[in-house]
Design an enzyme around this catalytic site. Structure first.
Site, PDB file in Angstrom:
ATOM      1  N   GLY A 189       7.637   4.457   3.147  1.00  0.00           N
ATOM      2  CA  GLY A 189       8.953   4.705   3.061  1.00  0.00           C
ATOM      3  C   GLY A 189       9.870   5.533   2.103  1.00  0.00           C
ATOM      4  O   GLY A 189       8.946   5.470   0.576  1.00  0.00           O
TER       5      GLY A 189
ATOM      6  N   LYS B 299       7.249  -3.396  -7.068  1.00  0.00           N
ATOM      7  CA  LYS B 299       7.224  -1.874  -8.166  1.00  0.00           C
ATOM      8  C   LYS B 299       6.479  -2.684  -9.245  1.00  0.00           C
ATOM      9  O   LYS B 299       6.817  -3.162  -9.871  1.00  0.00           O
ATOM     10  CB  LYS B 299       8.064  -1.357  -8.365  1.00  0.00           C
TER      11      LYS B 299
ATOM     12  N   SER C  88       9.679  -3.344   0.353  1.00  0.00           N
ATOM     13  CA  SER C  88       9.146  -2.865  -1.279  1.00  0.00           C
ATOM     14  C   SER C  88      10.162  -2.603  -1.853  1.00  0.00           C
ATOM     15  O   SER C  88      11.314  -2.778  -1.411  1.00  0.00           O
ATOM     16  CB  SER C  88       9.075  -1.084  -1.242  1.00  0.00           C
TER      17      SER C  88
ATOM     18  N   LYS D 123       6.082  -6.229  -1.030  1.00  0.00           N
ATOM     19  CA  LYS D 123       5.161  -5.317  -1.946  1.00  0.00           C
ATOM     20  C   LYS D 123       5.909  -4.798  -3.497  1.00  0.00           C
ATOM     21  O   LYS D 123       7.691  -4.462  -2.981  1.00  0.00           O
ATOM     22  CB  LYS D 123       4.635  -3.260  -2.111  1.00  0.00           C
TER      23      LYS D 123
ATOM     24  N   ASP E 280       3.368  -1.505  -6.307  1.00  0.00           N
ATOM     25  CA  ASP E 280       2.521  -0.310  -6.177  1.00  0.00           C
ATOM     26  C   ASP E 280       2.946   0.355  -7.483  1.00  0.00           C
ATOM     27  O   ASP E 280       4.287  -0.231  -7.714  1.00  0.00           O
ATOM     28  CB  ASP E 280       3.787   0.734  -5.562  1.00  0.00           C
TER      29      ASP E 280
ATOM     30  N   ASP F 275      -1.379   7.000  -2.697  1.00  0.00           N
ATOM     31  CA  ASP F 275      -0.187   7.382  -1.243  1.00  0.00           C
ATOM     32  C   ASP F 275      -0.267   8.633  -2.249  1.00  0.00           C
ATOM     33  O   ASP F 275      -0.145   9.161  -1.724  1.00  0.00           O
ATOM     34  CB  ASP F 275       1.165   6.387  -2.055  1.00  0.00           C
TER      35      ASP F 275
ATOM     36  N   LYS G 100       2.635   8.874   4.484  1.00  0.00           N
ATOM     37  CA  LYS G 100       4.303   9.404   4.623  1.00  0.00           C
ATOM     38  C   LYS G 100       4.510  10.282   5.142  1.00  0.00           C
ATOM     39  O   LYS G 100       4.442  11.533   4.506  1.00  0.00           O
ATOM     40  CB  LYS G 100       5.308   9.408   3.245  1.00  0.00           C
TER      41      LYS G 100
ATOM     42  N   GLU H  77      -1.309   0.197  -5.193  1.00  0.00           N
ATOM     43  CA  GLU H  77      -0.896   1.098  -4.844  1.00  0.00           C
ATOM     44  C   GLU H  77      -1.116   2.195  -6.101  1.00  0.00           C
ATOM     45  O   GLU H  77      -0.185   2.091  -6.919  1.00  0.00           O
ATOM     46  CB  GLU H  77       0.383   1.277  -3.823  1.00  0.00           C
TER      47      GLU H  77
HETATM   48  O1  OSB Z   1       6.066   5.106  -4.299  1.00  0.00           O
HETATM   49  O2  OSB Z   1       6.266   3.949  -2.258  1.00  0.00           O
HETATM   50  C1  OSB Z   1       6.282   4.813  -2.792  1.00  0.00           C
HETATM   51  C2  OSB Z   1      10.405   5.008  -2.978  1.00  0.00           C
HETATM   52  C3  OSB Z   1      10.579   6.157  -3.532  1.00  0.00           C
HETATM   53  C4  OSB Z   1       9.566   6.935  -3.758  1.00  0.00           C
HETATM   54  C5  OSB Z   1       8.146   6.692  -3.550  1.00  0.00           C
HETATM   55  C6  OSB Z   1       8.109   5.182  -3.191  1.00  0.00           C
HETATM   56  C7  OSB Z   1       9.114   4.199  -2.806  1.00  0.00           C
HETATM   57  C8  OSB Z   1       9.185   2.950  -1.739  1.00  0.00           C
HETATM   58  C9  OSB Z   1      10.409   2.608  -2.232  1.00  0.00           C
HETATM   59  O3  OSB Z   1       8.319   2.460  -2.379  1.00  0.00           O
HETATM   60  C10 OSB Z   1       9.979   2.277   0.586  1.00  0.00           C
HETATM   61  C11 OSB Z   1      11.432   2.183   1.196  1.00  0.00           C
HETATM   62  O4  OSB Z   1      11.721   1.075   0.564  1.00  0.00           O
HETATM   63  O5  OSB Z   1      11.549   3.030   1.666  1.00  0.00           O
HETATM   64 MG    MG Z   2       3.827   4.535  -3.534  1.00  0.00          MG
END
Ligand code: OSB
Ligand code: MG
Length: 358
Positions: free
Chosen positions: A278, A151, A123, A149, A176, A226, A250, A201
Protein backbone atom coordinates in the site's frame (compact mmCIF):
# COMPACT_ATOMS: atom_id res chain seq x y z
CA UNK A 1 -6.12 15.18 2.42
CA UNK A 2 -4.96 15.06 6.04
CA UNK A 3 -4.19 11.59 7.39
CA UNK A 4 -6.09 10.58 10.52
CA UNK A 5 -2.69 9.79 12.06
CA UNK A 6 0.80 10.67 10.76
CA UNK A 7 2.72 7.88 9.03
CA UNK A 8 6.46 7.61 9.68
CA UNK A 9 8.98 5.42 7.85
CA UNK A 10 12.79 5.33 7.94
CA UNK A 11 12.77 8.16 5.37
CA UNK A 12 10.37 10.54 7.11
CA UNK A 13 6.93 11.47 8.41
CA UNK A 14 3.79 12.24 6.39
CA UNK A 15 0.84 14.21 7.83
CA UNK A 16 -1.05 15.16 4.66
CA UNK A 17 -1.33 13.52 1.28
CA UNK A 18 -1.48 15.33 -2.04
CA UNK A 19 -3.43 13.00 -4.30
CA UNK A 20 -3.14 12.86 -8.08
CA UNK A 21 -6.21 11.39 -9.80
CA UNK A 22 -6.88 10.80 -13.48
CA UNK A 23 -10.23 10.40 -15.20
CA UNK A 24 -10.35 8.82 -18.64
CA UNK A 25 -13.48 9.55 -20.70
CA UNK A 26 -14.26 6.94 -23.30
CA UNK A 27 -17.51 6.55 -25.22
CA UNK A 28 -19.59 7.94 -22.38
CA UNK A 29 -17.90 5.94 -19.62
CA UNK A 30 -15.44 7.23 -17.00
CA UNK A 31 -12.42 5.34 -15.71
CA UNK A 32 -10.44 6.52 -12.67
CA UNK A 33 -6.84 6.02 -11.63
CA UNK A 34 -4.75 7.23 -8.68
CA UNK A 35 -1.03 7.84 -8.82
CA UNK A 36 0.75 6.68 -5.67
CA UNK A 37 3.49 9.31 -6.01
CA UNK A 38 4.49 10.84 -2.72
CA UNK A 39 4.85 14.47 -1.69
CA UNK A 40 8.65 14.07 -1.86
CA UNK A 41 11.03 11.90 -3.91
CA UNK A 42 11.99 9.78 -0.87
CA UNK A 43 10.41 6.34 -1.31
CA UNK A 44 10.99 6.61 -5.05
CA UNK A 45 12.66 9.18 -7.33
CA UNK A 46 9.17 10.01 -8.60
CA UNK A 47 7.01 12.50 -6.76
CA UNK A 48 3.87 14.48 -7.43
CA UNK A 49 5.67 17.34 -9.20
CA UNK A 50 7.40 14.92 -11.58
CA UNK A 51 4.30 12.84 -12.29
CA UNK A 52 2.13 15.81 -13.30
CA UNK A 53 4.29 17.15 -16.18
CA UNK A 54 5.23 13.61 -17.26
CA UNK A 55 1.55 12.85 -17.64
CA UNK A 56 0.53 16.11 -19.28
CA UNK A 57 3.53 16.39 -21.64
CA UNK A 58 4.12 12.76 -22.58
CA UNK A 59 1.75 10.08 -21.35
CA UNK A 60 -1.65 11.66 -21.95
CA UNK A 61 -0.73 12.76 -25.52
CA UNK A 62 0.42 9.18 -26.20
CA UNK A 63 -3.12 7.82 -25.82
CA UNK A 64 -5.41 10.83 -26.27
CA UNK A 65 -7.91 10.24 -29.07
CA UNK A 66 -6.35 6.87 -29.93
CA UNK A 67 -8.33 3.72 -30.38
CA UNK A 68 -7.22 1.79 -27.31
CA UNK A 69 -8.95 -1.55 -26.88
CA UNK A 70 -7.54 -2.50 -23.51
CA UNK A 71 -5.45 -1.38 -20.55
CA UNK A 72 -2.96 -3.97 -21.73
CA UNK A 73 -2.09 -1.76 -24.72
CA UNK A 74 -0.87 1.12 -22.55
CA UNK A 75 2.69 -0.09 -21.79
CA UNK A 76 3.51 -0.21 -25.50
CA UNK A 77 2.01 3.25 -26.09
CA UNK A 78 4.04 4.65 -23.16
CA UNK A 79 7.14 2.73 -24.26
CA UNK A 80 9.27 5.73 -25.26
CA UNK A 81 9.05 7.18 -21.73
CA UNK A 82 11.62 5.55 -19.47
CA UNK A 83 10.67 4.75 -15.86
CA UNK A 84 8.08 7.24 -14.41
CA UNK A 85 6.15 4.13 -13.45
CA UNK A 86 3.85 5.76 -10.89
CA UNK A 87 2.75 8.31 -13.47
CA UNK A 88 2.16 5.56 -16.05
CA UNK A 89 0.24 3.37 -13.60
CA UNK A 90 -2.33 6.06 -12.82
CA UNK A 91 -3.24 6.43 -16.48
CA UNK A 92 -3.02 2.75 -17.41
CA UNK A 93 -5.19 1.78 -14.44
CA UNK A 94 -7.82 4.36 -15.39
CA UNK A 95 -7.94 2.70 -18.82
CA UNK A 96 -8.38 -0.75 -17.21
CA UNK A 97 -11.18 0.70 -15.10
CA UNK A 98 -13.05 2.17 -18.06
CA UNK A 99 -12.51 -1.10 -19.94
CA UNK A 100 -14.11 -3.06 -17.08
CA UNK A 101 -17.13 -0.75 -17.13
CA UNK A 102 -17.52 -1.02 -20.89
CA UNK A 103 -17.22 -4.82 -20.76
CA UNK A 104 -19.63 -4.87 -17.79
CA UNK A 105 -17.22 -6.94 -15.73
CA UNK A 106 -15.81 -6.49 -12.26
CA UNK A 107 -12.29 -5.04 -12.55
CA UNK A 108 -10.92 -7.95 -10.48
CA UNK A 109 -12.23 -10.48 -13.01
CA UNK A 110 -10.82 -8.51 -15.92
CA UNK A 111 -7.40 -8.65 -14.21
CA UNK A 112 -7.67 -12.44 -13.96
CA UNK A 113 -8.54 -12.63 -10.26
CA UNK A 114 -10.13 -15.70 -8.72
CA UNK A 115 -10.32 -14.94 -4.99
CA UNK A 116 -13.71 -13.81 -3.68
CA UNK A 117 -12.19 -12.32 -0.54
CA UNK A 118 -8.74 -11.13 0.39
CA UNK A 119 -6.75 -11.29 3.64
CA UNK A 120 -5.82 -7.95 5.21
CA UNK A 121 -2.82 -6.84 7.22
CA UNK A 122 -1.71 -3.45 8.50
CA UNK A 123 1.48 -1.44 8.22
CA UNK A 124 2.17 0.61 11.35
CA UNK A 125 4.60 3.49 11.20
CA UNK A 126 7.25 4.60 13.66
CA UNK A 127 5.58 6.25 16.67
CA UNK A 128 6.68 8.80 19.28
CA UNK A 129 7.02 6.02 21.86
CA UNK A 130 7.03 2.22 22.04
CA UNK A 131 3.97 2.39 24.33
CA UNK A 132 2.06 4.20 21.59
CA UNK A 133 3.07 1.53 19.08
CA UNK A 134 1.93 -1.28 21.39
CA UNK A 135 -1.43 0.45 21.81
CA UNK A 136 -1.84 0.70 18.05
CA UNK A 137 -0.97 -2.96 17.57
CA UNK A 138 -3.49 -3.86 20.26
CA UNK A 139 -6.30 -2.03 18.49
CA UNK A 140 -5.43 -3.44 15.02
CA UNK A 141 -5.41 -6.98 16.43
CA UNK A 142 -8.78 -6.31 18.06
CA UNK A 143 -10.07 -5.13 14.66
CA UNK A 144 -9.15 -8.56 13.24
CA UNK A 145 -6.14 -7.81 11.04
CA UNK A 146 -4.19 -10.94 10.11
CA UNK A 147 -0.66 -9.60 9.98
CA UNK A 148 1.07 -6.74 11.73
CA UNK A 149 3.95 -5.04 9.95
CA UNK A 150 6.00 -2.43 11.77
CA UNK A 151 8.41 0.05 10.29
CA UNK A 152 11.98 -0.20 11.57
CA UNK A 153 15.17 1.85 11.34
CA UNK A 154 18.42 1.90 13.32
CA UNK A 155 17.47 2.84 16.89
CA UNK A 156 13.84 1.68 16.43
CA UNK A 157 14.19 -2.01 15.68
CA UNK A 158 15.47 -4.81 17.97
CA UNK A 159 14.32 -2.97 21.10
CA UNK A 160 10.87 -2.47 19.61
CA UNK A 161 10.49 -6.01 18.21
CA UNK A 162 11.54 -7.35 21.61
CA UNK A 163 8.70 -5.45 23.32
CA UNK A 164 6.15 -6.61 20.73
CA UNK A 165 7.15 -10.26 20.94
CA UNK A 166 7.21 -10.33 24.73
CA UNK A 167 3.57 -9.15 24.71
CA UNK A 168 2.34 -11.22 21.71
CA UNK A 169 4.40 -14.39 21.25
CA UNK A 170 2.30 -15.83 18.42
CA UNK A 171 1.00 -13.07 16.14
CA UNK A 172 2.06 -12.97 12.50
CA UNK A 173 4.62 -10.16 12.57
CA UNK A 174 6.91 -8.63 9.98
CA UNK A 175 9.01 -5.49 9.65
CA UNK A 176 9.86 -3.05 6.86
CA UNK A 177 13.15 -1.12 6.83
CA UNK A 178 12.67 0.87 3.60
CA UNK A 179 16.41 0.49 2.90
CA UNK A 180 17.64 1.70 6.29
CA UNK A 181 20.54 -0.81 6.60
CA UNK A 182 23.69 -1.89 4.77
CA UNK A 183 25.65 -5.15 4.75
CA UNK A 184 27.87 -3.63 7.46
CA UNK A 185 24.85 -4.12 9.76
CA UNK A 186 24.85 -7.92 9.27
CA UNK A 187 25.52 -8.73 12.94
CA UNK A 188 22.76 -6.35 13.96
CA UNK A 189 20.32 -7.82 11.41
CA UNK A 190 21.08 -11.31 12.80
CA UNK A 191 19.43 -10.15 16.05
CA UNK A 192 16.10 -9.90 14.17
CA UNK A 193 16.15 -13.71 13.75
CA UNK A 194 15.03 -14.40 17.32
CA UNK A 195 11.63 -12.74 16.73
CA UNK A 196 10.26 -15.36 14.33
CA UNK A 197 9.32 -12.71 11.75
CA UNK A 198 7.30 -13.64 8.69
CA UNK A 199 9.70 -11.46 6.70
CA UNK A 200 12.08 -8.50 6.74
CA UNK A 201 11.03 -6.11 3.98
CA UNK A 202 13.65 -4.20 1.94
CA UNK A 203 16.49 -4.11 4.47
CA UNK A 204 19.13 -2.84 1.97
CA UNK A 205 19.39 -0.27 -0.84
CA UNK A 206 16.27 0.54 -2.85
CA UNK A 207 17.96 -0.29 -6.18
CA UNK A 208 19.77 -3.43 -5.04
CA UNK A 209 19.05 -7.09 -5.67
CA UNK A 210 22.52 -8.68 -5.61
CA UNK A 211 23.48 -7.78 -2.02
CA UNK A 212 20.05 -8.87 -0.80
CA UNK A 213 20.97 -12.34 -2.13
CA UNK A 214 24.19 -12.19 -0.09
CA UNK A 215 22.16 -11.20 2.97
CA UNK A 216 19.43 -13.82 2.40
CA UNK A 217 22.10 -16.54 2.45
CA UNK A 218 23.08 -15.37 5.95
CA UNK A 219 19.54 -15.25 7.38
CA UNK A 220 16.86 -17.83 8.18
CA UNK A 221 14.17 -15.12 8.11
CA UNK A 222 12.67 -14.52 4.67
CA UNK A 223 13.61 -11.29 2.94
CA UNK A 224 10.77 -9.57 1.06
CA UNK A 225 11.64 -7.10 -1.69
CA UNK A 226 9.56 -3.97 -2.27
CA UNK A 227 11.47 -0.97 -3.74
CA UNK A 228 13.89 -3.15 -5.80
CA UNK A 229 11.25 -4.91 -7.87
CA UNK A 230 10.14 -2.58 -10.64
CA UNK A 231 9.41 -5.10 -13.40
CA UNK A 232 9.11 -8.81 -14.17
CA UNK A 233 12.82 -9.15 -15.03
CA UNK A 234 13.78 -7.87 -11.57
CA UNK A 235 11.44 -10.44 -10.05
CA UNK A 236 12.94 -13.26 -12.13
CA UNK A 237 16.48 -12.12 -11.28
CA UNK A 238 15.69 -11.91 -7.56
CA UNK A 239 14.12 -15.36 -7.63
CA UNK A 240 16.97 -16.93 -9.58
CA UNK A 241 19.76 -15.60 -7.36
CA UNK A 242 17.84 -16.12 -4.12
CA UNK A 243 17.62 -12.43 -3.14
CA UNK A 244 14.27 -12.90 -1.39
CA UNK A 245 11.63 -15.50 -0.63
CA UNK A 246 8.63 -13.14 -0.80
CA UNK A 247 7.77 -10.17 -3.05
CA UNK A 248 5.53 -7.18 -2.36
CA UNK A 249 3.73 -5.95 -5.49
CA UNK A 250 2.64 -2.32 -5.65
CA UNK A 251 0.85 -1.52 -8.85
CA UNK A 252 2.17 2.06 -8.86
CA UNK A 253 5.78 1.08 -8.26
CA UNK A 254 5.78 -1.27 -11.26
CA UNK A 255 3.97 0.97 -13.77
CA UNK A 256 0.43 -0.40 -13.83
CA UNK A 257 -1.73 -3.51 -13.79
CA UNK A 258 -0.10 -5.10 -16.88
CA UNK A 259 3.34 -5.23 -15.27
CA UNK A 260 1.89 -6.18 -11.87
CA UNK A 261 0.21 -9.22 -13.45
CA UNK A 262 3.47 -10.20 -15.19
CA UNK A 263 5.37 -10.02 -11.88
CA UNK A 264 2.62 -12.03 -10.20
CA UNK A 265 3.00 -14.73 -12.85
CA UNK A 266 6.81 -14.81 -12.71
CA UNK A 267 6.68 -15.16 -8.92
CA UNK A 268 4.11 -17.93 -9.19
CA UNK A 269 6.34 -19.92 -11.54
CA UNK A 270 9.24 -19.50 -9.08
CA UNK A 271 7.03 -20.43 -6.10
CA UNK A 272 7.51 -16.98 -4.54
CA UNK A 273 4.33 -15.88 -2.73
CA UNK A 274 3.34 -12.24 -3.21
CA UNK A 275 1.23 -9.71 -1.33
CA UNK A 276 -0.17 -6.33 -2.26
CA UNK A 277 1.63 -3.32 -0.82
CA UNK A 278 0.00 0.00 0.00
CA UNK A 279 1.02 3.65 -0.44
CA UNK A 280 -1.50 5.43 1.81
CA UNK A 281 -4.00 5.48 -1.03
CA UNK A 282 -7.45 7.01 -1.10
CA UNK A 283 -10.38 4.73 -1.87
CA UNK A 284 -9.66 4.76 -5.61
CA UNK A 285 -6.13 3.35 -5.32
CA UNK A 286 -7.33 1.13 -2.48
CA UNK A 287 -10.16 -0.38 -4.57
CA UNK A 288 -7.63 -1.08 -7.33
CA UNK A 289 -5.30 -2.79 -4.83
CA UNK A 290 -8.22 -4.93 -3.70
CA UNK A 291 -8.95 -5.98 -7.29
CA UNK A 292 -5.30 -6.91 -7.87
CA UNK A 293 -5.16 -8.90 -4.62
CA UNK A 294 -7.72 -11.40 -5.97
CA UNK A 295 -5.07 -13.00 -8.24
CA UNK A 296 -4.20 -16.51 -7.07
CA UNK A 297 -0.60 -16.00 -5.96
CA UNK A 298 -1.51 -13.13 -3.59
CA UNK A 299 -1.38 -15.73 -0.83
CA UNK A 300 -0.11 -13.55 2.04
CA UNK A 301 -2.12 -10.78 3.75
CA UNK A 302 -1.43 -7.42 2.09
CA UNK A 303 -1.12 -3.82 3.35
CA UNK A 304 -4.69 -3.27 2.16
CA UNK A 305 -6.78 -2.05 5.07
CA UNK A 306 -9.88 -0.04 5.95
CA UNK A 307 -10.43 3.54 4.73
CA UNK A 308 -11.02 4.79 8.27
CA UNK A 309 -7.40 4.00 9.25
CA UNK A 310 -6.34 6.81 6.89
CA UNK A 311 -9.20 9.22 6.24
CA UNK A 312 -11.96 11.00 8.11
CA UNK A 313 -14.00 10.71 4.93
CA UNK A 314 -12.84 8.65 1.95
CA UNK A 315 -13.67 9.58 -1.65
CA UNK A 316 -15.53 6.33 -2.41
CA UNK A 317 -18.84 4.94 -1.23
CA UNK A 318 -19.09 2.59 0.53
CA UNK A 319 -15.72 3.07 2.23
CA UNK A 320 -13.34 0.11 2.36
CA UNK A 321 -14.29 -1.99 5.37
CA UNK A 322 -12.61 -5.06 6.76
CA UNK A 323 -14.57 -7.80 8.54
CA UNK A 324 -13.93 -8.85 12.13
CA UNK A 325 -11.85 -11.79 10.87
CA UNK A 326 -9.55 -9.54 8.81
CA UNK A 327 -11.04 -10.37 5.42
CA UNK A 328 -12.46 -8.16 2.70
CA UNK A 329 -15.03 -9.47 0.20
CA UNK A 330 -15.02 -8.29 -3.44
CA UNK A 331 -18.19 -7.19 -5.22
CA UNK A 332 -19.74 -8.68 -8.35
CA UNK A 333 -20.64 -5.31 -9.86
CA UNK A 334 -18.92 -4.14 -13.00
CA UNK A 335 -16.03 -1.72 -12.49
CA UNK A 336 -14.35 -1.15 -9.11
CA UNK A 337 -17.38 -2.03 -7.00
CA UNK A 338 -17.33 1.37 -5.27
CA UNK A 339 -19.06 4.63 -6.23
CA UNK A 340 -16.71 7.58 -6.66
CA UNK A 341 -17.73 10.69 -4.71
CA UNK A 342 -17.15 13.18 -7.50
CA UNK A 343 -18.65 16.11 -5.55
CA UNK A 344 -16.23 15.59 -2.66
CA UNK A 345 -13.32 15.21 -5.09
CA UNK A 346 -14.33 18.46 -6.79
CA UNK A 347 -14.32 20.23 -3.41
CA UNK A 348 -10.86 18.91 -2.56
CA UNK A 349 -9.38 19.70 -5.97
CA UNK A 350 -6.67 22.41 -6.09
CA UNK A 351 -5.38 21.87 -9.63
CA UNK A 352 -7.03 20.45 -12.70
CA UNK A 353 -6.18 20.12 -16.37
CA UNK A 354 -8.41 18.74 -19.12
CA UNK A 355 -7.25 17.29 -22.42
CA UNK A 356 -9.57 16.86 -25.36
CA UNK A 357 -8.97 14.69 -28.41
CA UNK A 358 -9.25 16.58 -31.69
O1 OSB B 1 7.25 0.61 2.09
O2 OSB B 1 5.34 -0.28 2.11
C1 OSB B 1 6.04 0.73 2.17
C2 OSB B 1 3.82 3.79 2.83
C3 OSB B 1 4.47 4.74 2.09
C4 OSB B 1 5.62 4.41 1.43
C5 OSB B 1 6.13 3.11 1.50
C6 OSB B 1 5.47 2.12 2.22
C7 OSB B 1 4.31 2.49 2.93
C8 OSB B 1 3.58 1.58 3.78
C9 OSB B 1 2.14 1.93 4.04
O3 OSB B 1 4.08 0.64 4.39
C10 OSB B 1 1.19 0.88 3.65
C11 OSB B 1 -0.22 1.42 3.72
O4 OSB B 1 -0.80 1.29 4.79
O5 OSB B 1 -0.72 1.96 2.72
MG1 MG C 1 7.77 -1.46 1.94
Amino acid sequence: MPLVHFFETSFGRTYDRRILLITVHSEGAEGWGESVVGENPYYSSEWIESAWPTLTTHLIPAILGKNVASGRECPALFGRVRAHRMAKAALENAVWHVESIQKQQPLWKLLGGTRREIACGVSIGIQDSVEQLLEKIQSELAAGYRRIKVKVKPGWDVNVLERIRSRWADITLSCDANSAYTLDNLDHLRKFEQFNLLMIEQPLWDDDIYYHARLQKELRTAICLDESIVNDRCAAFAAEIGACRIINIKVGRVGGFSEAIKIHDVCQSHKIPVWCGGMLETGIGRAQNIALSTLANFSLPGDVSASKRYWKEDIIDPEVEVSANGMLAVADESGMGYRIKTDLIEKLTVRKETFQAR
